[in-house]
Design a protein around this motif. Structure first.
Motif, short mmCIF file in Angstrom:
data_model
loop_
_atom_site.label_atom_id
_atom_site.label_comp_id
_atom_site.label_asym_id
_atom_site.label_seq_id
_atom_site.Cartn_x
_atom_site.Cartn_y
_atom_site.Cartn_z
N GLY A 43 0.79 -1.22 0.00
CA GLY A 43 0.00 0.00 0.00
C GLY A 43 0.82 1.26 0.00
N GLU A 326 0.20 -2.10 6.50
CA GLU A 326 0.87 -2.66 5.33
C GLU A 326 0.56 -4.16 5.19
OE1 GLU A 326 2.91 1.05 6.51
OE2 GLU A 326 2.27 -0.72 7.59
N ALA A 329 -2.92 -4.35 3.82
CA ALA A 329 -2.94 -3.97 2.40
C ALA A 329 -2.41 -5.11 1.53
CB ALA A 329 -2.10 -2.71 2.19
N ARG A 333 -4.46 -6.83 -1.46
CA ARG A 333 -4.02 -6.63 -2.84
C ARG A 333 -3.55 -7.92 -3.50
NH1 ARG A 333 -1.31 -0.55 -3.33
NH2 ARG A 333 -3.24 0.54 -2.75
#
Length: 361
Positions: A43, A326, A329, A333
């Motif tokens: 991220g 993080e 994320a 993702r």
């Protein structure tokens, strides 16, 4: 704002192809791509493939060596200085961290200062290499002079990030990765692309007045140190940034302060450099040099659990452990893909066309 979403594998293959077209070996291209993709996955969009065109432009200007001879030029059992031969920092820094880890495996800790390098991506990538070995990782780098020290109206320091990573047990590692300026320059670039103002306290104009214009640096303005002004502790941010600059460059023989080469290719490096390239400082410490690793991890888990359960000022906002956003994320993702804004896609497509590889979209 228009976004396009890409799978990790598509972006990785595209990025690797760009580096190979620059003349990098397959090994170096794969490593450099991994550093950038890891940033996007976590991220940190400001340091991912959005930076790829910047590396290409520096290579075109002859400021990045695609086939560097990265080597140790000074060494003791626990320390070393590495010369990156003007290579990609995305490749040079992992080389240096491997040296630090190897020394730590033998002697308990390893410390490596780097000169003659370039932008090394997110600092967390390098510290996580140590965490994977049950070590505490350290990584820092100096950067282009964009930050005015406390009371100054002159850009003398970079955003100069520092990162510390600690291995945990049942929880993800604690990773403290931060710029020593009020905001990283990449945050300004994102605001510019989105056409939004930046928060007060990030930047000052050419006359030293507060500004919220993300384009202020182009007009002669400066970023501010962490803390923004003296009343809010900017002298502490200045001190942290100075520490990074000294360890990364004064110690290694790289350029420091206002002599650090700019990341942007349209600006020329200083005509009277005081060193070689930009500098990094990386380190690794064996946890079991202090106490058994299982004990440490158990207590760090307890630390994480206690801070996570802290009484908060709002039911909507709990305490965030460094590194947690993080991790979340990356999980999201990897499952749903990496979003890139339209402007970044256009930049990447232009580079792809220039280098003769397939466009992203």
């Amino acid at each position: 704002m228009t976004y396009h979403t890409f799978t990790e594998s598509k972006l990785r293959d595209f990025t690797k192809s760009i580096f190979i077209k620059m003349g990098c070996s397959a090994e170096h291209a794969m490593l450099a791509a991994d550093v950038l993709i890891k940033s996007d996955l976590r991220g940190i969009d400001s340091h991912g493939v959005a930076r790829l065109t910047g590396y290409v432009r520096l290579w075109e200007k002859g400021r990045i060596n695609a086939k560097p001879d990265i080597r140790i030029v000074h060494e003791t059992p626990t320390t070393a200085t590495v010369d990156g031969d003007a290579g990609l920092g995305l490749v040079v820094a992992p080389f240096a961290m491997k040296v630090a880890i190897e020394k730590a495996e033998k002697y308990g800790s390893g410390w490596v200062s780097v000169r003659n390098s370039n932008h090394f991506g997110i600092a967390a990538y390098h510290t996580m290499m140590a965490v994977e070995k049950d070590m505490i990782g350290f990584a820092m780098t100096n950067a282009s002079p964009l930050v005015a020290p406390t009371f100054a109206n002159e850009r003398l320091l970079g955003t100069n990030p520092m990162c510390y990573a600690f291995p945990a047990g049942k929880y993800p590692p604690v990773i403290v990765d931060m710029a020593t300026s009020a905001a990283a320059n990449g945050k300004l670039e994102i605001a510019q692309r989105m056409g939004k103002p930046v928060p007060e306290g990030w930047i000052q104009d050419a006359n030293g007045n507060p500004s919220v214009d993300p384009h202020e640096l182009k007009k002669g303005g400066s970023l501010l140190p962490l803390g923004s002004d003296r009343e809010h502790g900017s002298h502490k941010g200045f001190g942290l940034s100075a520490t990074v600059d000294i360890l990364s460059a004064v110690l290694s023989g790289a350029n420091y302060g206002p002599w650090v080469p700019p990341f942007v290719a349209f600006m020329e490096p200083s005509a009277d450099p005081v060193g070689r390239g930009i500098g990094h400082f990386l380190g690794a410490m064996r946890v079991d040099g202090f106490r058994p690793i299982d004990e440490f991890k158990s207590h760090l888990d307890n630390w994480i659990n206690r801070f996570s359960s802290a009484k908060s000022i709002s039911e909507e906002q709990k305490v965030i452990i460094p590194g947690q956003p993080e991790v979340a994320a990356e999980k999201e993702r990897k499952l749903n893909g990496i979003p890139l804004i339209d402007d970044v896609c256009k930049d990447l497509n232009e580079v792809a066309e220039k280098l003769g590889i397939e466009k992203l979209i």
